[in-house]
Write a protein that holds these residues in place. Structure first.
Motif, mmCIF file in Angstrom:
data_model
loop_
_atom_site.group_PDB
_atom_site.id
_atom_site.type_symbol
_atom_site.label_atom_id
_atom_site.label_comp_id
_atom_site.label_asym_id
_atom_site.label_seq_id
_atom_site.Cartn_x
_atom_site.Cartn_y
_atom_site.Cartn_z
ATOM 1 N N ALA A 33 0.826 -1.208 0.000
ATOM 2 C CA ALA A 33 0.000 0.000 0.000
ATOM 3 C C ALA A 33 0.857 1.254 0.000
ATOM 4 O O ALA A 33 0.555 2.229 -0.701
ATOM 5 C CB ALA A 33 -0.934 -0.022 1.211
ATOM 6 N N ILE A 34 1.941 1.251 0.782
ATOM 7 C CA ILE A 34 2.843 2.405 0.822
ATOM 8 C C ILE A 34 3.447 2.648 -0.551
ATOM 9 O O ILE A 34 3.464 3.780 -1.062
ATOM 10 C CB ILE A 34 3.944 2.192 1.873
ATOM 11 C CG1 ILE A 34 3.347 2.207 3.285
ATOM 12 C CG2 ILE A 34 5.030 3.259 1.754
ATOM 13 C CD1 ILE A 34 4.333 1.783 4.354
ATOM 14 N N ALA A 35 3.961 1.585 -1.179
ATOM 15 C CA ALA A 35 4.600 1.723 -2.487
ATOM 16 C C ALA A 35 3.602 2.167 -3.548
ATOM 17 O O ALA A 35 3.894 3.055 -4.365
ATOM 18 C CB ALA A 35 5.247 0.402 -2.886
ATOM 19 N N THR A 36 2.409 1.583 -3.547
ATOM 20 C CA THR A 36 1.423 1.897 -4.587
ATOM 21 C C THR A 36 0.863 3.300 -4.407
ATOM 22 O O THR A 36 0.728 4.056 -5.381
ATOM 23 C CB THR A 36 0.288 0.861 -4.554
ATOM 24 O OG1 THR A 36 0.845 -0.455 -4.675
ATOM 25 C CG2 THR A 36 -0.680 1.100 -5.692
ATOM 26 N N ALA A 37 0.527 3.667 -3.169
ATOM 27 C CA ALA A 37 0.007 5.016 -2.935
ATOM 28 C C ALA A 37 1.071 6.069 -3.231
ATOM 29 O O ALA A 37 0.773 7.123 -3.814
ATOM 30 C CB ALA A 37 -0.483 5.140 -1.493
ATOM 31 N N GLY A 38 2.318 5.794 -2.836
ATOM 32 C CA GLY A 38 3.395 6.732 -3.136
ATOM 33 C C GLY A 38 3.604 6.898 -4.630
ATOM 34 O O GLY A 38 3.807 8.013 -5.127
ATOM 35 N N MET A 39 3.547 5.788 -5.385
ATOM 36 C CA MET A 39 3.698 5.869 -6.838
ATOM 37 C C MET A 39 2.541 6.622 -7.474
ATOM 38 O O MET A 39 2.727 7.386 -8.443
ATOM 39 C CB MET A 39 3.803 4.462 -7.419
ATOM 40 C CG MET A 39 5.176 3.834 -7.305
ATOM 41 S SD MET A 39 6.406 4.660 -8.330
ATOM 42 C CE MET A 39 5.766 4.311 -9.962
ATOM 43 N N ALA A 40 1.330 6.412 -6.961
ATOM 44 C CA ALA A 40 0.173 7.123 -7.518
ATOM 45 C C ALA A 40 0.323 8.635 -7.350
ATOM 46 O O ALA A 40 0.087 9.409 -8.287
ATOM 47 C CB ALA A 40 -1.110 6.630 -6.850
ATOM 48 N N LEU A 41 0.737 9.057 -6.158
ATOM 49 C CA LEU A 41 0.966 10.493 -5.945
ATOM 50 C C LEU A 41 2.121 10.998 -6.790
ATOM 51 O O LEU A 41 2.078 12.125 -7.314
ATOM 52 C CB LEU A 41 1.237 10.753 -4.459
ATOM 53 C CG LEU A 41 0.066 10.554 -3.500
ATOM 54 C CD1 LEU A 41 0.512 10.797 -2.066
ATOM 55 C CD2 LEU A 41 -1.088 11.469 -3.862
ATOM 56 N N ALA A 42 3.160 10.178 -6.935
ATOM 57 C CA ALA A 42 4.297 10.571 -7.760
ATOM 58 C C ALA A 42 3.879 10.763 -9.211
ATOM 59 O O ALA A 42 4.329 11.709 -9.885
ATOM 60 C CB ALA A 42 5.409 9.524 -7.660
ATOM 61 N N LEU A 43 3.012 9.893 -9.718
ATOM 62 C CA LEU A 43 2.546 10.026 -11.098
ATOM 63 C C LEU A 43 1.729 11.301 -11.289
ATOM 64 O O LEU A 43 1.817 11.951 -12.342
ATOM 65 C CB LEU A 43 1.715 8.808 -11.485
ATOM 66 C CG LEU A 43 2.494 7.509 -11.715
ATOM 67 C CD1 LEU A 43 1.540 6.334 -11.874
ATOM 68 C CD2 LEU A 43 3.381 7.633 -12.945
ATOM 69 N N THR A 63 10.267 11.852 -3.990
ATOM 70 C CA THR A 63 11.483 11.384 -4.659
ATOM 71 C C THR A 63 11.175 10.783 -6.026
ATOM 72 O O THR A 63 11.851 11.079 -7.022
ATOM 73 C CB THR A 63 12.204 10.346 -3.788
ATOM 74 O OG1 THR A 63 12.500 10.918 -2.518
ATOM 75 C CG2 THR A 63 13.496 9.898 -4.439
ATOM 76 N N TYR A 64 10.146 9.953 -6.100
ATOM 77 C CA TYR A 64 9.855 9.283 -7.356
ATOM 78 C C TYR A 64 9.193 10.210 -8.363
ATOM 79 O O TYR A 64 9.251 9.962 -9.569
ATOM 80 C CB TYR A 64 9.001 8.045 -7.089
ATOM 81 C CG TYR A 64 9.826 6.884 -6.589
ATOM 82 C CD1 TYR A 64 10.562 7.001 -5.421
ATOM 83 C CD2 TYR A 64 9.888 5.693 -7.273
ATOM 84 C CE1 TYR A 64 11.339 5.971 -4.955
ATOM 85 C CE2 TYR A 64 10.662 4.637 -6.815
ATOM 86 C CZ TYR A 64 11.384 4.785 -5.651
ATOM 87 O OH TYR A 64 12.162 3.756 -5.198
ATOM 88 N N ALA A 65 8.562 11.279 -7.908
ATOM 89 C CA ALA A 65 8.063 12.283 -8.848
ATOM 90 C C ALA A 65 9.219 12.894 -9.619
ATOM 91 O O ALA A 65 9.130 13.106 -10.839
ATOM 92 C CB ALA A 65 7.283 13.358 -8.104
ATOM 93 N N GLY A 66 10.327 13.190 -8.921
ATOM 94 C CA GLY A 66 11.492 13.722 -9.611
ATOM 95 C C GLY A 66 12.105 12.732 -10.583
ATOM 96 O O GLY A 66 12.495 13.093 -11.704
ATOM 97 N N MET A 67 12.196 11.456 -10.176
ATOM 98 C CA MET A 67 12.773 10.436 -11.060
ATOM 99 C C MET A 67 11.888 10.177 -12.275
ATOM 100 O O MET A 67 12.356 10.161 -13.418
ATOM 101 C CB MET A 67 12.966 9.137 -10.279
ATOM 102 C CG MET A 67 13.965 9.220 -9.153
ATOM 103 S SD MET A 67 14.061 7.655 -8.254
ATOM 104 C CE MET A 67 15.285 8.062 -7.008
ATOM 105 N N LEU A 68 10.594 9.961 -12.022
ATOM 106 C CA LEU A 68 9.679 9.671 -13.118
ATOM 107 C C LEU A 68 9.566 10.849 -14.079
ATOM 108 O O LEU A 68 9.540 10.666 -15.297
ATOM 109 C CB LEU A 68 8.300 9.307 -12.563
ATOM 110 C CG LEU A 68 8.194 7.992 -11.789
ATOM 111 C CD1 LEU A 68 6.828 7.890 -11.119
ATOM 112 C CD2 LEU A 68 8.419 6.793 -12.683
ATOM 113 N N GLY A 69 9.469 12.070 -13.531
ATOM 114 C CA GLY A 69 9.344 13.233 -14.394
ATOM 115 C C GLY A 69 10.523 13.388 -15.325
ATOM 116 O O GLY A 69 10.357 13.676 -16.518
ATOM 117 N N LYS A 70 11.737 13.168 -14.821
ATOM 118 C CA LYS A 70 12.935 13.292 -15.663
ATOM 119 C C LYS A 70 12.942 12.242 -16.765
ATOM 120 O O LYS A 70 13.156 12.549 -17.940
ATOM 121 C CB LYS A 70 14.188 13.150 -14.802
ATOM 122 C CG LYS A 70 15.496 13.095 -15.609
ATOM 123 C CD LYS A 70 16.672 12.853 -14.713
ATOM 124 C CE LYS A 70 17.971 12.803 -15.506
ATOM 125 N NZ LYS A 70 18.007 11.644 -16.443
#
Length: 275
Positions: free
Chosen positions: A77-87, A160-167
């Motif tokens: 849940a932590i990983a999926t919710a964090g990825m959803a917000l990052a996207l 953190t993953y918003a920065g990685m995914l966005g780049k």
């Protein structure tokens, strides 16, 4: 008569590059104080052996398995919710940071003007800031702000993953063939239509593969962040290791291995689907 084997013309450059790599690597090894021989010392081998010996058999009593199931679901849940917000942050930021949908680039043979660059650089700078701070540092900050629990882990992964995914998304958009998108823009299509019909068909497989890979990394990161109080499997592993409960640690490591294998199979299936 046999001819002599010609001398490899790249042998000297490769040898010089190898020597340069060794010369640069040695100071790094010294600064890292790397000494693998310490693992072979009697005290180290005795301590590791006694701890690893407790790994078998893995813990499998009903009460622990219920705890393990809850921790595993919380980690996912932590990983999926964090990825959803990052996207939610990464997708619009990548479109702003990419030159793929630039109207000036479409009308000037792929060369963006100065105004486009001035608008993209602040977004790229924000993405650099987000990914330059490790997720565990964000987790420590959010643990102080919101307290112990999975919320800190979700927010840390999101930033953190918003920065990685966005780049990476921006680079993927720019690496595919730009001509369909430029043709749509020049014919009067909106940027959203040019993106959906000119960029996405070529980029979807790579985007899907990288997103699933990052979700797998988010699962691993959520385990690591559990050691600083962000919940999930990591927090349970930390507690079990503090109590020297090797059987419980073994069960949780096996569960984590299964999660990574499932993520790998999911990534392979999606790549096959979108290929």
């Amino acid at each position: 008569m046999l001819k002599a084997t010609p001398r490899d013309p790249a042998a000297v450059p490769r040898g010089l590059l190898s020597l340069l790599a060794i010369a640069l690597l040695w100071p790094g090894i010294q600064l890292a104080e790397l000494n693998p021989w310490v693992l072979l010392q009697p005290d180290s081998t005795r301590a590791m052996g006694s701890f690893v010996a407790g790994f078998w058999p893995p813990a499998h009593d009903a009460e622990f398995l219920r705890l393990l199931g809850d921790a595993t679901l919380q980690t996912l849940a932590i990983a999926t919710a964090g990825m959803a917000l990052a996207l939610l942050l990464a997708v619009p930021a990548s479109l702003l940071a990419s030159r793929a949908l630039s109207l000036s680039a479409a009308s000037h043979g792929g060369r963006p003007n100065g105004l486009g660059r001035s608008l993209r650089w602040p977004v790229r700078g924000l993405l650099i800031v987000l990914r330059s701070v490790p997720e565990i540092v964000w987790a420590l900050l959010f643990v102080r702000a919101v307290g112990l629990g999975p919320t800190a882990g979700v927010l840390a992964i999101a930033l953190t993953y918003a920065g990685m995914l966005g780049k990476v998304y921006a680079e993927i958009f720019e690496s595919v063939d730009q001509r369909p998108a430029h043709a749509l823009l020049q014919s009067g299509s909106g940027r959203l239509g040019a993106f959906l019909y000119g960029i996405m068909p070529s980029a979807s497989a790579e985007l899907t593969s990288y997103t699933v890979y990052r979700w797998e990394c988010a699962v691993r990161a959520s385990v690591v962040m559990g050691f600083v109080g962000a919940g999930g499997l990591g927090q349970q592993i930390d507690l079990s290791m503090r109590m020297f409960a090797g059987a419980e640690v073994a069960s949780m490591l096996l569960t984590f291995l299964v999660l990574v294998l499932l993520a790998d199979q999911l990534s392979r299936a999606l790549r096959t689907r979108w290929a």
